[in-house]
Write a protein that holds these residues in place. Structure first.
Motif, short mmCIF file in Angstrom:
data_model
loop_
_atom_site.label_atom_id
_atom_site.label_comp_id
_atom_site.label_asym_id
_atom_site.label_seq_id
_atom_site.Cartn_x
_atom_site.Cartn_y
_atom_site.Cartn_z
N PHE A 145 0.94 -1.01 -0.13
CA PHE A 145 0.03 0.19 -0.08
C PHE A 145 0.87 1.06 -0.02
CE2 PHE A 145 -2.40 3.26 2.68
CZ PHE A 145 -3.36 3.61 1.44
N GLN A 146 0.73 1.86 -1.00
CA GLN A 146 1.75 3.25 -1.24
C GLN A 146 0.94 4.34 -1.00
OE1 GLN A 146 3.27 2.63 -5.35
NE2 GLN A 146 4.48 0.67 -4.67
N GLY A 147 -0.01 4.28 -0.52
CA GLY A 147 -0.99 5.61 -0.18
C GLY A 147 -1.21 6.31 -1.41
N ASN A 148 -1.41 5.56 -2.63
CA ASN A 148 -1.82 6.63 -3.74
C ASN A 148 -3.37 6.61 -3.86
OD1 ASN A 148 0.64 6.59 -4.96
ND2 ASN A 148 0.69 4.70 -6.12
N SER A 149 -4.03 5.84 -3.08
CA SER A 149 -5.61 5.97 -2.92
C SER A 149 -5.72 5.95 -1.35
CB SER A 149 -6.16 4.78 -3.85
OG SER A 149 -5.79 3.60 -3.03
N SER A 150 -6.88 5.90 -0.89
CA SER A 150 -7.39 5.87 0.55
C SER A 150 -7.22 4.28 0.74
CB SER A 150 -8.88 6.08 0.94
OG SER A 150 -9.53 5.30 0.10
N LEU A 151 -6.88 4.07 1.86
CA LEU A 151 -6.77 2.64 2.34
C LEU A 151 -8.15 1.72 2.03
CD1 LEU A 151 -5.17 0.25 3.67
CD2 LEU A 151 -6.11 0.94 6.03
N ARG A 152 -9.14 2.42 2.24
CA ARG A 152 -10.54 1.72 1.83
C ARG A 152 -10.45 1.45 0.53
NH1 ARG A 152 -16.62 3.22 3.55
NH2 ARG A 152 -17.59 1.94 2.38
N THR A 153 -9.91 2.37 -0.58
CA THR A 153 -10.05 1.91 -1.86
C THR A 153 -9.05 0.92 -2.02
OG1 THR A 153 -10.52 4.11 -2.13
CG2 THR A 153 -9.86 3.09 -4.14
N TYR A 154 -8.05 0.91 -1.60
CA TYR A 154 -7.02 -0.28 -1.96
C TYR A 154 -7.67 -1.58 -1.45
CZ TYR A 154 -2.58 -2.74 -1.21
OH TYR A 154 -1.65 -3.81 -1.21
#
Length: 185
Positions: free
Chosen positions: A46-55
């Protein structure tokens, strides 16, 4: 907040999502557990390019799809006694020995390969989009995230979101026309 606590907070929403797709509580719980385990096993992915929820929802979506595919492949057999088994087998055939229902046509390897090629071209076209435009398109069209959630996650106005989606669709259509459908207009 640490990753474990954030995942625990997301768990009820993930369970609702999985249950809506699978319609079995145990299967939904299994899919969510596999998803959370996948995230915890590779936290650096998880690189933080999206929200954790989306990931996490994206991972869960693939777990649900895998589960649905496995259900299609595995049809449980019910144990039958010999007499009942003969009746079941006889019901599959007509008096003249022909089958009651023709078997489904096999998939053709050419069409499977063509579909894989299409998605390879689609991926290439997505890579040509500006990063934010591609991200919004994927969130909306492939992950089925609501417009409201996308706007909230990315800090966009609804009109800005629709402009980005419109531009993404236009550019993707142009790219697919050129590289897949062969319309060089």
């Amino acid at each position: 907040m640490n990753l474990f606590a954030e995942l625990e907070n997301l768990r009820p929403a993930l369970l609702r999502f999985a249950f809506l797709q699978l319609r079995q509580q145990s299967a939904a719980e299994d899919a969510v557990q596999e998803t959370l385990l996948a995230v915890l096993e590779k936290p650096d992915a998880f690189q933080g390019n999206s929200s954790l929820r989306t990931y996490v929802t994206g991972i869960l979506k693939f777990k649900v799809i895998d589960h649905l595919r496995s259900l299609q492949r595995e049809q449980p057999l019910t144990p039958l006694d010999d007499e009942h088994e003969a009746d079941v087998i006889d019901s599959l055939f007509l008096q003249n020995g022909h089958t009651v229902q023709m078997p489904n046509a096999w998939r053709t390897p050419d069409s499977e390969l063509e579909q894989q090629d299409f998605f390879r071209i689609m991926e290439m076209c997505l890579e040509k989009l500006p990063e934010k435009t591609a991200r919004v398109f994927l969130m909306r069209e492939w992950l089925d995230i609501t417009s409201e959630e996308i706007c909230q996650d990315l800090g966009l106005s609804s009109s800005n979101l629709w402009v980005l989606l419109y531009r993404a669709r236009l550019r993707l259509r142009e790219c697919l026309d050129l590289h897949w459908f062969g319309n060089r207009s």
